[in-house]
Each structure stands twice: as structure tokens, then as C-alpha cells.
Scaffold this motif. Structure first.
Motif, PDB file in Angstrom:
ATOM      1  N   ALA A  43      67.239  24.978  49.678  1.00  0.00           N
ATOM      2  CA  ALA A  43      66.487  25.061  51.101  1.00  0.00           C
ATOM      3  C   ALA A  43      66.822  24.019  52.372  1.00  0.00           C
ATOM      4  CB  ALA A  43      64.959  25.125  50.689  1.00  0.00           C
TER       5      ALA A  43
ATOM      6  N   ALA B 255      69.977  24.870  53.881  1.00  0.00           N
ATOM      7  CA  ALA B 255      69.964  26.232  54.402  1.00  0.00           C
ATOM      8  C   ALA B 255      69.227  25.717  55.832  1.00  0.00           C
ATOM      9  CB  ALA B 255      68.949  27.061  53.657  1.00  0.00           C
ATOM     10  N   GLN B 256      68.446  24.762  55.818  1.00  0.00           N
ATOM     11  CA  GLN B 256      67.721  24.530  57.108  1.00  0.00           C
ATOM     12  C   GLN B 256      68.992  23.922  57.975  1.00  0.00           C
ATOM     13  OE1 GLN B 256      65.638  20.982  57.004  1.00  0.00           O
ATOM     14  NE2 GLN B 256      64.397  21.578  59.030  1.00  0.00           N
TER      15      GLN B 256
ATOM     16  N   TYR C   2      73.120  31.310  54.919  1.00  0.00           N
ATOM     17  CA  TYR C   2      72.558  29.766  55.059  1.00  0.00           C
ATOM     18  C   TYR C   2      72.010  29.365  53.721  1.00  0.00           C
ATOM     19  CZ  TYR C   2      72.411  31.099  60.080  1.00  0.00           C
ATOM     20  OH  TYR C   2      73.062  31.400  61.403  1.00  0.00           O
ATOM     21  N   TYR C   3      71.304  30.395  53.253  1.00  0.00           N
ATOM     22  CA  TYR C   3      70.542  29.778  51.730  1.00  0.00           C
ATOM     23  C   TYR C   3      71.304  30.274  50.654  1.00  0.00           C
ATOM     24  CZ  TYR C   3      66.809  29.990  48.017  1.00  0.00           C
ATOM     25  OH  TYR C   3      66.036  29.864  47.065  1.00  0.00           O
TER      26      TYR C   3
ATOM     27  N   GLU D 203      64.731  29.790  40.987  1.00  0.00           N
ATOM     28  CA  GLU D 203      65.807  30.263  41.891  1.00  0.00           C
ATOM     29  C   GLU D 203      66.814  31.094  40.984  1.00  0.00           C
ATOM     30  OE1 GLU D 203      66.435  27.602  46.084  1.00  0.00           O
ATOM     31  OE2 GLU D 203      67.619  27.008  44.155  1.00  0.00           O
TER      32      GLU D 203
END
Length: 441
Positions: free
Chosen positions: A345, A348-349, A410-411, A419
Motif C-alpha cells: 500500500a 502504491a501510494q 500501482y498496487y 493479501e
């Protein structure tokens, strides 16, 4: 209103402050070179340093925690480039105050005098008030310098942000806070503190220079006849003050050690560093803030309950207080240490934020835009939108990316904890997308 506000911001007239002024005012920097802790902005290679060297300022938003020098920098910027300084506060000012400030700036502009308009707590103005700045900024009537403690991405209009450069001020570190105390002692004499208590006072400020100087002023006013140790300091100020051992492992070293031990899934070492901080008098809510950040940065969706555990610990501590509530902090710490880890995460951010900055204001495809008016329907908003709940398997496989922008990834979840299930879902959706594309072709 104007008289009330005048008491909230520093006097812009030159000269030293009154002798009976608060210590923080007497120690205000007289030049940008005297601003501590923000050399990445004010130094020769920093954004502010370069603008001052060129003699031309652009509008900017100064974003940073309290007590880091936002107001001082704005005042000194005007002096550095020979601009008229005007100030309003979103806490104390209304529409009438803004109109007056803009009218005065227009008069000054006709006389050849540029105006730097400093807006303190700019995030407190509503969207309509923020829009009111735009024509004056665009015409160059004022150079806007806004100060905020809130994330500008959420607190300020996109239109205003597009016309101003966001500059991030850092929380003052121990060296910068120590430099402020050095200046205080040059002006008012030695503080009645042992070296260990002085370090504890710096740590307790949590990066806020104004708070630190106010605490120092309290010590001076008491006219103590002996030096306080860390425990005595904490009792005197009625504030828990971090006390570090003879090796003087600092506040930031210990929180870094706790973070690394948590990331390394070592519950025993994590508990040790947590104990070192809490038994030394560290502020428990500070530790809880760091644990909560860790739950998102280093665990994320590998165990979504980690964030919930940290927030529950915060509620429990606020309800119970110390020492009973500290057991909830221990529970959150152990949960985070033993949870599966993923920084997917967090990564990804960073990737998404980078992509958003690079692509600017690309509009979403028309088919996924709402069309509440006839005009919007006529120009294609919402046309051919595929409602996923009506699609086979509840999944349409439609394209949601702006025209001209390829789909991004992105993620990237990791095969650990929850996950693993997320990976299975994403793979299933990707398979369905390929099937839909195959049918469409």
C-alpha cells in the motif's frame, strides 16, 4: 476585527521587540539565514533561497507542523525582496477583511509597490473564499503566501494549488531545537537544567520551536535557585518529559529502533524499545501515532486488522489513561510485530502520487462521469456506462483510465496474509478483463 487580529501576528515594523515581549518574539529571526531547521528551503539551493536570489517571488503554500517558522519566513520574505507585507488570518478574518486587503494591495500596485499577502491558517477558509483569491493572484495584485498545518491536497482548492508552489517545512529536529535554546541562553542566561534535563526538554517539544521557547520562558520566570533534573522538570512543567539513559539514546533513535524491530517481526525487541520510551516518560499518544502509521506503511492489507488494533489502542488509552491504558499500547505493539508484513500500500501510494503529478489534470473518460443535467448528457457524460451489478459475475471489465493514458499497476500485493486473497481477486478480474476484450474484438 482588525485590532483583534493585529495581536495575533508579528509586528511588521522594523526594530527589536519590546523587552517585555514574550521570549519567542524576542528571538524571532531577523533574516532568512537565522531561520533554523528549514535550510532545505531557505538555503542557497532551496526553493526560497533561489527566489530571493532572483528577487522575484511566486505564490506559495507553506505546509508544516506548528512552531516550525511559517510566519517568520513569510515576514522575512517580504523584507528580502522589498515587498509590502500584509497579513490576514482565516481564524479572525472574514470577507470584509479580505476585500480591504485586496483593495489596499491594488492601491499599492498603482504606486509601484508589490504586496506579499500572508494568509495564516489558509485551510480554514472555505472553498468559495479560497476562490476569491484567484483573480488577485492571477493579475499579480498580490503574491500569496499561505500557511497551513493541513495537507494542501485535501484542504485547498485545486485551482488555488495550481497557482501556488507547495513548500514543505520540516518538524524541527533536536539540533534545530537545541540551537533555539542556545539563542535563548545567549539572551536570557543559562537555563536552570542539568544536561540530561535540557535534552528531555528538547525531546518534549516534539519539533515545535514555539512550544520549546514558551517552556523555557516558564523556567526563567520561576527564578529557580538550582538546576532541575529530568524528573524534577517533568513535575515542574506538569508534563511528561522523556528521560533517556546515560548513553543518551535520543528520542528519534528510539522510535527508529522500535519501527525497525516491528518491521523485522521481532516482538521481544519491539516490546523492549516500547518500554524504554514509555518508562522514560515519552508521550504515549506520540508512540500510538507511530504505531498507527506503521500499521499502514509496513502491514497494510496483509493484515487489515492492524490499523483497527492501533486505533482501538488509542481509544482505550484515552479512556483509561496511564498506567492502565498503556497495556492497550503494548497489545497494539505486539499485534503489529507479529502480523504479516507488506509495504504494497505504501509503495502504491508513492507510485500513484508520482503518476498523478506527471499526468496533471487529465479528465476521466466520459462514460464514468455523472450527468445530472441535460447539457452534460448531450455532450456525452455517462454515455454507455456499464453498471457492474448488471454484468455477468458482477464485473463489467470497463476501462476507467483517462483517454490517452495507459492502464497502470500501482498496487502489487504480496503473497502474505490477507493479501494472498487479494492477489487471487486481482488475477480473476484481470482474466475477466482479457475475456471481455477478446469478445469486444
Amino acid at each position: 476585527m482588525a485590532d483583534l487580529f493585529a495581536e495575533q501576528l508579528p509586528d511588521t515594523a522594523p526594530g527589536a521587540p519590546r523587552e517585555d515581549a514574550p521570549l519567542a518574539d524576542r528571538l524571532r529571526p531577523r533574516s532568512l539565514a537565522e531561520v533554523v531547521g528549514q535550510e532545505h528551503l531557505t538555503g542557497p539551493e532551496g526553493a526560497i533561497g533561489r527566489m530571493v536570489a532572483a528577487g522575484r517571488l511566486s505564490s506559495m503554500i507553506l505546509w508544516g507542523p506548528p512552531g516550525t517558522g511559517k510566519t517568520s519566513i513569510a515576514r522575512l520574505l517580504a523584507d528580502a525582496v522589498g515587498m509590502r507585507f500584509a497579513a490576514v488570518s482565516a481564524v479572525f478574518s472574514g470577507v470584509a477583511d479580505l476585500k480591504k486587503a485586496f483593495a489596499e494591495a491594488e492601491v499599492a500596485a498603482r504606486a509601484g509597490q508589490r504586496t506579499l499577502l500572508f494568509v495564516d491558517e489558509i485551510h480554514r477558509f472555505n472553498r468559495a473564499q479560497q476562490d476569491g483569491f484567484l483573480p488577485f493572484v492571477e493579475r499579480g495584485t498580490v503574491t500569496l503566501v499561505g500557511a497551513t498545518t493541513e495537507n494542501p491536497s485535501f484542504a485547498l482548492n485545486a485551482a488555488l494549488l495550481s497557482r501556488a508552489q507547495v513548500l514543505i517545512l520540516h518538524r524541527l529536529d533536536a539540533a534545530a531545537l537545541g540551537a533555539l535554546l542556545d539563542r535563548a541562553e545567549e539572551l536570557a542566561g543559562p537555563l536552570p537544567l542539568t544536561p540530561e534535563a535540557r535534552e528531555a526538554l528538547v525531546a518534549s517539544a516534539d519539533g515545535d520551536g514555539r512550544f520549546l521557547l514558551n517552556q523555557a520562558e516558564t523556567l526563567y520566570a520561576a527564578r529557580l535557585d538550582h538546576a532541575l533534573g529530568p524528573a524534577e522538570l517533568g513535575a515542574f512543567l506538569q508534563r511528561r518529559v522523556a528521560v533517556y539513559d546515560k548513553d543518551r539514546d535520543g528520542h528519534y533513535n528510539l522510535i527508529s529502533a522500535l519501527h525497525k524491530a516491528l518491521r523485522g517481526s521481532d516482538p521481544q525487541a519491539s516490546l523492549y524499545y516500547l518500554a524504554r520510551m514509555l518508562t522514560a516518560g515519552e508521550e504515549p499518544l506520540y508512540v500510538l501515532r507511530r504505531l498507527t502509521r506503521f500499521a499502514s506503511e509496513d502491514i497494510g492489507l496483509a493484515d487489515p486488522q492492524a490499523l483497527t488494533q492501533c486505533l482501538a489502542a488509542k481509544d482505550a488509552y484515552e479512556f483509561l489513561g496511564s498506567p492502565e491504558g498503556e497495556l492497550a499500547i503494548v497489545q497494539a505493539c505486539l499485534y503489529c510485530a507479529t502480523a504479516p508484513k507488506s509495504n504494497a500500500a505504501y509503495a502504491a501510494q508513492k507510485a500513484a502520487w508520482k503518476s498523478a503529478k506527471e499526468t496533471g489534470s487529465l479528465a476521466p473518460p466520459h462514460n464514468i462521469l455523472n450527468a445530472p443535467t441535460k447539457l452534460m448528457k448531450d455532450i456525452g457524460y455517462g454515455a454507455d456506462y456499464a453498471y457492474d451489478h448488471d454484468a455477468p459475475d458482477g464485473f463489467s471489465g470497463a476501462n476507467y483510465w483517462p483517454e490517452g493514458m495507459a492502464a497502470q499497476t500501482y498496487y502489487r500485493p504480496v503473497p502474505r496474509g490477507f493479501e494472498r486473497q487479494v492477489i487471487e481477486r486481482i488475477e480473476w478480474w484481470e482474466k475477466k478483463r482479457r475475456e471481455r476484450r477478446g469478445l469486444a474484438e
